[in-house]
Design an enzyme around this catalytic site. Structure first.
Site, short mmCIF file in Angstrom:
data_model
loop_
_atom_site.label_atom_id
_atom_site.label_comp_id
_atom_site.label_asym_id
_atom_site.label_seq_id
_atom_site.Cartn_x
_atom_site.Cartn_y
_atom_site.Cartn_z
N SER A 1 -47.89 -29.30 40.90
CA SER A 1 -47.54 -29.44 42.32
C SER A 1 -46.29 -28.69 42.70
O SER A 1 -46.01 -28.50 43.89
CB SER A 1 -47.37 -30.92 42.67
OG SER A 1 -48.58 -31.62 42.46
N GLU B 1 0.79 -1.22 0.00
CA GLU B 1 0.00 0.00 0.00
C GLU B 1 0.83 1.29 0.00
O GLU B 1 0.41 2.28 -0.58
CB GLU B 1 -0.94 0.00 1.22
CG GLU B 1 -1.98 -1.10 1.21
CD GLU B 1 -3.00 -0.94 0.09
OE1 GLU B 1 -3.31 0.22 -0.25
OE2 GLU B 1 -3.44 -1.96 -0.46
#
Length: 808
Positions: A466, A87
Site C-alpha cells: 500500500s 637513523e
C-alpha cells in the site's frame, strides 16, 4: 733497482689515473641515467581515499596503504630527535652522504666480507624509497649516493625529513609516522609518550620482524636501543630515560577509526567514486564529502537498531546461540569461555555473553573481555519461548524459564545496567533525503554492516504494498479524478486467461464499505477502491504517470495487482517518488557524493543536482510553487546556487498539494495515526503491507525531509505485523528527533485550487444548510456539481481496453 721503482711508480700512477678516469666516466654516465629529483617537490604519495559526511565527520577510508601525511612543523621534536638518533645523527651536517658512515661500512666489508648496516643516510633512504629498488647491490648503492647529493641540492633538510617521515614503512600497512601512531597506539603523533615514540622510531630497520605486535621482545630491545642513543646524544635526560625504559609494551592493532557509523553510506560512495575515477582513487589522496548529515545519520542508526530489537522481542525468544561447557572439575573456565565468546559478532547495540549463574531476580554473565555483569529479570520478561514463527509460549516467571548456565546469549548495555537481548532475524532499511534536490541525508542498509554488507536501502527491490498506492491516486488526479470522486468498495474478481484460479482481492479487514471517496480510500488504505480506481483510470494511463516518478517500466506489472503495490522497488525508489509530493510536483534525482577534492584540495567533482524551487523556474501566473522557501536547519543542509538546473515537473502543483492533504489525513485519521504522537501538523505519509505481511513499509515527509522505512526478511517470510506496527515506529524514532527544532511548514495553496463544502456520502456539492457537509479541495475545473448530477458526467473516463481484465 732504481729503474724498477721508476717503472713501478709510473705503472701505479698510470693505473690510478686510468681507474680515476674510469670511475669518473662511470659516475658521469650513471649520473646522466638517474631520474631528475625535482619531482620530489611535488611528489604524490599514495594516500588512501577518505569519505566524510557533509559536515566533515570521517565515515570511511579505503586503500591498501594506511598513510596520513603530516607537515614537518607538526611533527614533535622528540620524534624527530628519536629518528635522527637512530637513523642519521649527522643528518643536518652532511650533504646527503655521511662519509664517516661510508668509511665505517667499507672497513667492515673489507674485514669481514659482509655488508654492514648503517651506511645509508636519511637522504639516501629517501632516494631509495622514491626512485630505486630494495635489492642490495653496489650499483644501487652508487645510485643512492648520487641521488642523495642531487636531492640535497634541490630540497631543504626539513623537506627531505618530511618526505622520509611520510614515506617510510612502519609495518602493519602503516606508511609514515602518523599512520604508525594510529595503527599501534590509536592516536596521533602529538599524543605519543617518549617510550611510544622510541618504539616507532626503531621500526624502519625491520618493520615486520620487530614491531610490537608480531614480536614484543624484539620490539622492546629495539626501543631500548633507541632510548640509549637518544640519551647518548643528549636528546633526553637520565630521568626521561629511566621512566621510558620501564614503560610496559601496551600496543595492539588499531583499525581505521571513523567518527560516525555510516558504513553503507561509505560503501555506496566508494562504488560511485571508483566508477567515476577508476581504481586510482584508492591511492590518489582524494577526499569525498557526501550529502549525509552526521546528526541525522546517528538518529537513523538508533532508530533502525532500536526499532528492530523491539520488533524482534515482540516475537519471542529463539533460544541460546550455543552451550559452553564447564571443565572436568565442574568449574567455569573463565578464560576459555571469554575466548569462545570472541567468535560471536558484536554489534553497536548488542554483545555476546555466557550465563554463569542465576537466581530469582537476575542472571550473572561473562563478557568476551572477562567482565562479569548482572542482568535483571525485568529485562527478560519479554523472552517467552518462540514455539514457531507465529506462536510464542507463556511469559517467563523467572530467569530459569529462559536460560541455563553455559548459554551463549546477547545483552544490551543500558545506563548502569544490562539488558537481556538477541540478534534480530529480521532486517530493515531507512533512507532520508531532502525533497528539494534529492540529497540523501541519512541511509541505513541493514541492522549491522558487519553482519551483512548488503544495502537494502538501494539494492533490495521488494513489493511496496500500500506504500505504492499514492502513485496510483496521483495518476488519477492528473486525469481528472478528485479527492471526492466515488469508487465502490465492493468485491471484484479478476480473471486471467493464462491462470485457472480467479483473483479475489480483499481489504485487510475482510469487509467491504460500499461507495467511498478517494480521500477515504487512500487514508484507510482500502484495496478494493485502489483496484477499481486503477481499472477505471486504465493501466496504460496510470503507468505513463507512475514512470515519471522514476520507476522503471520493467518493474511495474501491467495488471490490476499494481494497485496493491506489486511493483518491485527499493526504499530509495519509494523515497524519491514521495519527494515529488513534498516539493510541489518535481522529479529529483537522489545523490550521495556531494564534492570531491584531490590531495592539493582542488575540487575535482561537485554535484549539481536539479532543484525544485520557485527561484529555479519561472512559473506562469496560473500556478505558484507550494514549496515554502523558509529557512530551517534542514533546508540549510541543501546547497543551492543559481547554476542549479530546475527540476522537471512530473505532476501539477495542484495534484501535489491535494496528495499531501490526503496523506496528512492518513496520519490524522488513517492507518498512520500513531504518528500523531509526534505532535506535528505538517507530516504526511502512508503505511505499506504486502500480501501475507511479507514486507512492512512506512514513508512520510514534510517539506524539508522525506524518509522511507522497510522491515522484512532477506529470505521473504511473514513479519506477522502491518506497516503501522513494524515500520512506522522506526520512522517515528527517526522523524521525531530529526525534526526537533525545525518549525512546522504549511504548503502554500497553489492557484487553480478551491475549497468547497461537499456531501460526504456522494462527493457532490453539499445542499445549503446540510449539517454533515465537509470541506474538500478541488481543481477549479473538477469542482463537482449540485447533488443529483451523475458521476460519469464529471468523470468521462473509460476503462483501458485490451488488458485481459474482467471485473464483476
Amino acid at each position: 733497482m732504481k729503474n724498477f721503482f721508476n717503472i713501478f711508480f709510473q705503472v701505479l700512477i698510470s693505473t690510478s689515473v686510468a681507474c680515476l678516469c674510469a670511475v669518473t666516466v662511470i659516475i658521469l654516465y650513471t649520473n646522466a641515467q638517474l631520474p631528475t629529483v625535482n619531482i620530489l617537490e611535488e611528489i604524490q604519495l599514495q594516500v588512501p581515499l577518505k569519505i566524510y559526511t557533509a559536515d566533515g565527520k570521517l565515515i570511511g577510508e579505503y586503500g591498501e596503504k594506511r598513510r596520513t601525511p603530516i607537515a614537518i612543523k607538526d611533527v614533535p621534536e622528540t620524534l624527530k630527535n628519536a629518528i635522527l638518533a637512530t637513523e642519521d645523527r649527522r643528518f643536518y651536517d652532511h650533504n646527503g652522504v655521511d662519509l664517516r658512515g661510508l668509511a665505517r661500512a667499507t672497513v667492515h666489508l673489507l674485514a669481514s666480507g659482509t655488508k654492514a648496516q648503517g651506511a645509508s643516510t636519511i637522504t639516501m633512504q629517501v632516494a631509495r624509497n622514491f626512485f630505486l629498488t630494495r635489492k642490495k647491490t653496489f650499483g644501487r648503492k652508487l645510485n643512492e649516493v648520487l641521488l642523495a647529493i642531487k636531492i640535497e641540492k634541490e630540497l631543504t633538510k626539513d623537506q627531505i625529513l618530511e618526505l622520509y617521515l611520510n614515506k617510510i614503512y612502519f609495518g602493519k600497512r602503516a606508511y609514515g609516522v602518523q599512520a604508525a601512531a594510529q595503527v599501534y597506539y590509536g592516536t596521533t603523533v602529538d599524543k605519543l609518550s617518549l617510550a611510544q615514540i622510541a618504539m616507532i622510531a626503531g621500526l624502519p630497520q625491520a618493520p615486520s620482524a620487530i614491531n610490537p605486535i608480531n614480536n614484543p621482545d624484539a620490539a622492546t630491545k629495539r626501543r631500548s636501543h633507541v632510548l640509549k642513543r637518544m640519551l647518548h646524544y643528549g636528546f633526553i635526560n637520565e630521568a626521561d630515560y629511566e621512566h621510558a625504559i620501564i614503560e610496559p609494551i601496551e600496543t595492539r592493532y588499531h583499525g581505521r577509526v571513523v567518527d560516525i557509523d555510516a558504513p553503507h553510506v561509505a560503501e555506496q560512495a566508494r562504488k560511485e567514486l571508483v566508477e567515476k575515477f577508476g581504481p586510482d582513487v584508492y591511492t590518489s589522496g582524494f577526499i569525498a564529502y557526501t550529502s549525509v548529515d552526521s546528526r541525522l545519520q546517528t538518529i537513523a542508526n538508533h532508530a533502525v537498531q532500536e526499532g528492530l530489537l523491539e520488533y524482534d522481542k515482540r516475537h519471542g525468544y529463539r533460544g541460546p546461540l550455543a552451550q559452553l561447557s564447564k571443565d572436568q572439575s565442574g568449574q567455569i573456565p573463565l578464560s576459555e569461555w571469554a575466548v569462545q565468546l570472541k567468535a560471536y559478532p558484536k554489534t553497536a547495540f548488542t554483545m555476546p555473553a555466557a550465563v554463569m549463574s542465576m537466581n530469582e531476580n537476575s542472571v550473572k554473565a561473562l563478557l568476551a573481555n572477562k567482565q562479569q555483569i548482572t542482568i535483571s529479570f525485568d529485562s527478560m520478561r519479554w523472552a517467552a519461548k518462540q514455539l514457531s514463527h507465529t506462536r510464542v509460549d507463556m511469559p517467563p516467571q523467572s530467569p530459569k524459564d529462559v536460560v541455563e548456565v553455559g548459554d551463549v546469549i546477547y545483552v544490551e548495555p543500558g545506563i548502569n545496567h544490562w539488558m537481556f537481548s538477541q540478534l534480530p532475524d529480521a532486517e530493515s532499511a531507512l533512507v532520508a533525503m531532502h525533497p528539494k534536490n534529492g540529497a540523501i541525508l541519512a541511509l541505513i542498509g541493514g541492522f549491522d554492516f558487519n553482519l551483512s554488507h548488503f544495502n537494502r536501502a538501494t539494492q533490495a527491490t521488494r513489493q511496496p504494498g500500500s506504500n505504492f498506492k499514492p502513485f496510483i491516486y496521483a495518476a488519477a488526479l492528473e486525469h481528472g479524478f478528485t479527492a471526492a470522486s466515488i469508487i465502490n468498495d465492493a468485491p471484484v474478481v479478476y480473471r486471467d486467461n493464462n491462470v485457472d484460479e480467479a483473483w479475489r482481492p480483499q481489504n485487510d479487514t475482510r469487509r467491504f464499505y460500499g461507495p467511498t471517496r478517494l480521500r477515504i480510500g487512500l487514508t484507510k488504505s482500502r484495496n478494493l477502491v485502489s483496484i477499481r480506481l486503477l481499472q477505471t483510470l486504465g493501466i496504460g494511463r496510470a503507468l505513463k504517470i507512475i514512470e515519471r516518478f522514476g520507476f522503471e517500466r520493467r518493474n511495474l506489472p501491467r495488471s490490476l495487482s499494481l494497485a496493491l503495490g506489486t511493483a518491485a522497488a527499493s526504499p530509495l525508489d519509494i523515497c524519491t517518488g514521495y519527494a515529488a509530493f513534498a516539493n510541489g510536483g518535481y522529479k529529483v534525482k537522489p545523490f550521495i557524493v556531494q564534492r570531491v577534492v584531490d590531495s592539493q584540495d582542488k575540487v575535482v567533482y561537485e554535484a549539481d543536482p536539479a532543484t525544485a524551487c520557485s527561484e529555479c523556474q519561472q512559473l506562469n501566473e496560473q500556478e505558484i510553487s507550494p514549496f515554502v522557501e523558509e529557512e530551517n536547519a534542514l533546508d540549510q543542509l541543501v546547497k543551492e546556487s543559481s547554476a542549479n538546473l530546475p527540476a522537471k515537473r512530473i505532476i501539477s502543483p495542484q495534484t501535489a498539494y491535494i496528495m499531501t492533504s490526503i496523506l496528512q489525513d492518513a496520519i490524522q485519521t488513517g492507518t498512520g495515526k500513531a504518528a500523531r504522537a509526534l505532535n506535528r501538523a505538517d507530516l504526511a505519509g502512508k503505511t505499506g503491507t504486502t500480501n501475507n505481511q511479507m514486507d512492512a513499509w512506512y514513508t512520510g515527509y514534510n517539506q524539508s525531509l522525506v524518509a522511507s522505512v522497510w522491515v522484512g526478511y532477506d529470505e521473504p517470510r511473514s513479519v506477522q505485523e502491518y506497516g503501522s506496527q513494524a515500520a512506522l515506529p522506526i520512522w517515528m524514532k527517526f522523524m521525531g528527533p530529526a525534526l526537533q527544532g525545525v518549525p512546522e511548514t504549511k504548503p502554500v495553496q497553489p492557484r487553480g485550487l478551491v475549497t468547497v463544502r461537499i456531501d460526504p456520502a456522494s462527493g457532490l456539492l453539499a445542499r445549503p444548510g446540510q449539517a454533515n457537509a465537509i470541506f474538500e479541495i478541488f481543481r477549479q475545473d473538477t469542482v463537482p456539481s449540485h447533488a443529483g448530477a451523475r458521476y460519469h458526467e464529471r468523470h468521462p473516463i473509460t476503462p483501458s481496453g485490451g488488458s485481459g481484465e474482467t471485473l464483476f
